[in-house]
Design an enzyme around this catalytic site. Structure first.
Site, short mmCIF file in Angstrom:
data_model
loop_
_atom_site.label_atom_id
_atom_site.label_comp_id
_atom_site.label_asym_id
_atom_site.label_seq_id
_atom_site.Cartn_x
_atom_site.Cartn_y
_atom_site.Cartn_z
N ARG A 36 -0.10 -10.17 10.47
CA ARG A 36 1.21 -9.58 10.81
C ARG A 36 2.33 -10.55 10.54
NH1 ARG A 36 -0.03 -5.49 9.57
NH2 ARG A 36 -2.00 -6.50 9.10
N GLN A 96 -9.54 -4.29 8.01
CA GLN A 96 -8.66 -3.89 9.09
C GLN A 96 -9.20 -2.70 9.86
OE1 GLN A 96 -4.27 -4.33 8.44
NE2 GLN A 96 -4.89 -4.38 6.30
N ASP A 108 -5.04 8.09 3.36
CA ASP A 108 -4.56 6.77 3.77
C ASP A 108 -5.44 6.23 4.91
OD1 ASP A 108 -2.98 4.57 3.84
OD2 ASP A 108 -1.35 5.50 4.97
N GLU A 109 -5.47 4.93 5.09
CA GLU A 109 -6.24 4.29 6.18
C GLU A 109 -7.67 4.82 6.23
OE1 GLU A 109 -4.89 1.86 7.65
OE2 GLU A 109 -2.80 2.22 8.11
N LYS A 149 0.80 -1.21 0.00
CA LYS A 149 0.00 0.00 0.00
C LYS A 149 0.85 1.28 0.00
CE LYS A 149 -1.41 1.49 3.77
NZ LYS A 149 -2.02 1.76 5.08
N THR A 150 1.77 1.33 0.93
CA THR A 150 2.60 2.54 1.04
C THR A 150 3.35 2.79 -0.25
OG1 THR A 150 2.88 1.92 3.35
CG2 THR A 150 4.22 3.72 2.53
#
Length: 665
Positions: free
Chosen positions: A599, A244, A213-214, A32-33
DNA sequence: CGGTCTATAATTTTT
DNA sequence: TTATAGACCG
């Protein structure tokens, strides 16, 4: 744009679809980043002015990271003109320009949670009757929720009149102190845009390309802000993962991402599902759990990696054995791969669960770090100095004035302070103004009067100093600390000399931060205070290079990855937590589990106990109901008793090996 | 004012 | 069990 062909087709589409609304559903570990930073680079490459690009994140850490990564791909002067910041920092920027239209002064102060709590406590003690009780913490949460949901005062009053009164008074006092809280930053910005088309227009024209973002974590107000900013050009790209979304309890609206089309019609929807982090066993397990959530945008993670090791599920007799097992297992794995301790994480639902693990790690002399401790800025000595600075920036800020008025003790005791507070309430002026009034001073004894006048003189003198042009704020702060003999105060109030020294160092650290700030900014003291309020960097995050096993909550682990992960306490009542079940947030608990699973890169171990020590006694526990939803294909159930019956020495033998290894260098 | 005692409650915490 | 907040007393 040579790097474009490093991207997979979906990523490429996400990067190059620049016009119109775009919803990027970026699953865990799907790069994503990278997509966001590439997208910014691509926009610039297309000839878009960096001034027109706005990228919004939730945390300062994320903003800094993004800025850094863009910095490696874009020429410096261009990169510097990009706006990459948090929602709250963006609001500060907007408000600093036009907040006067809402009746505040542009040098408004920002109250953090501690400040809010102090103010609310003060108000409750002042206006509540003897038989009424209201927990300040609770009141703050309710007020915050009310503010975020745009509740009007009258509506909340129907339930609890004291709360409504506190709420109303709280807002009045904030305004009187020319202060805003975190919620106000958003509320006021939205109100400003709502009521001032010229202002809205200015910012709409300024930021023609938005990236959020998010997005699954945005609340109502944040969505509204995005809607205002994006209405004109509609180049709004939001990135997030509904699976998430774990901050619903804090006001995040998962509906924002689920119903994005309702706010920006006909968006391009791009799903990033190729995962670059985990083995397919881990991803298969993650997919199998999240599938059970009814309200979501369907997606399934996959990877080019192999299946990998199956995920272990281990039932242990009790919480002590759990810590025992996990830590010795971890030690074993560490020995096998001879990797650093950083590769391991122990993830839990509640902070309280970490204690036994800490003890065990310490016993075996394994380094560890706990994420989520007390913020540097919450320390007493740091708050004291900040209160002094805030008091100088605005002596009419009652809250900060009250904090410093008798710190260190200078003969202005509780009686005098109560009197001043009462007077100021009557006269409807600030406490500082009350102190200055001759009418008030006449009420005091000669001794107290002298103390009060000395305090006023002190504040006045330093206030004048900080407003001089070209002053060095840090040296003024240092001089002030010296004058009030703050180090002596610390030595007096601390139990041990070490503690005093430590606190003194914290104060010096803050003074250095102030000096640094002034070197890179022209915003002055109120700018510094705003930055401090908005970026309360947690201490443990400053020494990230230190090796150690990570102990972290499911919530705080979002966005991180570790080769080897242990999810502990997977029991009904812990995950899902009883309280969440009560409140009907089971889906969010499931997402939390999903976040934990995703994770892990290589190995994942899940444990649950048969019994657990809680509130003194040992109580029986049942495996989390989530466990039965896991695809058995990827699961290996470990029988703890078999393990335990194996030569109990295995763990011990391993640690002996470790010692020998160490000796060999 | 500050230290000690006792009652009470017990998730998660980007700004 | 334990942490913490408020009460209480020197």
């Amino acid at each position: 744009m040579a790097r474009l062909f490093d991207l997979n087709p979906q990523q490429l589409e996400a990067v190059t679809t620049t016009q119109g609304p775009v919803l990027i559903l970026a699953g865990a570990g799907t790069g994503k980043t990278r997509v966001i930073t590439m997208r910014i680079t691509y926009l610039l490459h297309e000839g878009i002015s960096p001034d027109a690009i706005l990228a919004v994140t939730f945390t300062n850490k994320a903003a800094n990271e993004m800025r850094e990564r863009v910095g490696t791909m874009v020429e410096r002067p261009k990169a510097k003109r990009l706006t990459i910041c948090t929602f709250h920092a963006l609001c500060v920027r907007i408000l600093r320009q036009d907040i006067e239209r809402l009746g505040y002064k542009t040098n408004f102060a920002i109250y953090d949670e501690g400040d809010q709590l102090g103010l609310i406590r003060k108000i409750i003690s002042r206006i509540s009757a003897k038989n009424e009780k209201l927990d300040a913490q609770l009141a703050r949460n309710l007020i915050s929720r009310a503010k975020n949901q745009h509740w009007k005062l009258a509506e909340s009053a129907t339930n609890n009149s004291l709360l409504a009164a506190v709420f109303e008074r709280y807002q009045e006092e904030l305004k009187a102190a020319n202060a805003v809280d975190f919620d106000d930053l958003l509320i006021l910005t939205v109100r400003l845009l709502e009521t001032n088309p010229a202002v809205t227009n200015k910012w709409q024209e300024r930021f023609q390309y938005l990236m959020i973002d998010e997005f699954q974590d945005t609340n109502r107000l944040q969505l509204e802000l995005v809607r205002y900013l994006g209405r004109q050009h509609r180049n709004v790209c939001v990135v997030g993962d509904d699976d998430q979304s774990i901050y619903g309890w804090r006001g995040a609206e998962i509906a924002n991402i689920l119903e994005f089309e309702a706010h920006f019609a006909d968006p391009k929807i791009i799903k990033l599902e190729q995962n670059y982090r985990s083995s397919n066993a881990i991803l298969g397990l993650a997919n199998s759990i999240i599938r059970h959530n009814p309200r979501r945008r369907p997606k399934a993670l996959w990877s080019e990696k192999g299946v990998g090791q199956n995920v272990k599920i281990v039932a242990v007799p009790n919480d002590r054995e759990e810590a025992n097992y996990v830590v010795s297992e971890l030690q074993k794995q560490q020995l096998e791969v001879a990797g650093s301790w950083k590769r391991f994480a122990i993830i839990f639902r509640m902070n309280a669960q970490s204690r036994l693990f800490e003890e065990q790690l310490r016993r075996l002399q394994i380094p560890y770090r706990i994420i989520g401790g007390r913020s540097f800025f919450e320390r007493r000595e740091v708050k004291d100095l900040l209160a002094y600075l805030a008091g100088l920036a605005n002596p009419n800020d009652d809250l900060n004035l009250l904090r410093i008025i008798n710190t260190p003790a200078r003969g202005i005791g509780a009686t005098t302070i109560d009197l001043a507070v009462a007077e100021s309430n009557q006269a409807k002026t600030s406490i500082f103004a009350t102190l200055q009034s001759s009418g008030f001073q006449e009420l005091l004894s000669a001794k107290t009067g002298t103390a009060v006048r000395a305090f006023i003189e002190l504040i006045d003198r330093y206030e004048t100093q900080i407003h001089q042009p070209l002053v060095e704020l840090a040296s003024i702060a240092a001089a002030l600390l010296e004058e009030i003999r703050y180090p002596e105060e610390l030595r007096r109030s601390c139990k041990t000399p070490e503690e005093a020294l430590n606190r003194e160092e914290n104060v010096r650290e803050l003074v250095r931060t102030l000096a640094d700030y002034q070197r890179r900014s022209t915003e002055g003291l109120s700018g510094f205070l705003a930055e401090v309020a908005l970026d309360q960097e947690r201490e443990e995050e400053t020494d990230t290079d230190k090796d150690g096993v990570t102990l972290i909550t499911f919530h705080a682990a979002k966005g991180l990855e570790f080769p080897h992960v242990f999810l502990i306490g997977l029991e009904e009542g812990i995950l899902p937590h009883d309280r969440s079940k009560l409140e009907g947030n089971l889906d969010e608990e499931r997402r939390l589990f999903y976040v934990g699973i995703t994770r892990a890169m290589q190995t994942l171990t899940i444990t649950h106990c048969a019994n657990r020590n809680k509130y003194g006694g040992s109580i029986p526990c049942h495996p989390s109901s989530f466990l039965k939803d896991l695809d058995p294909q990827y699961v290996e159930v470990i029988n703890y008793h078999q393990l335990a019956n194996q030569p109990a020495s295995e763990g011990t033998a391993r640690s002996h090996f470790a010692k020998i290894r160490e000796l060999l260098g």
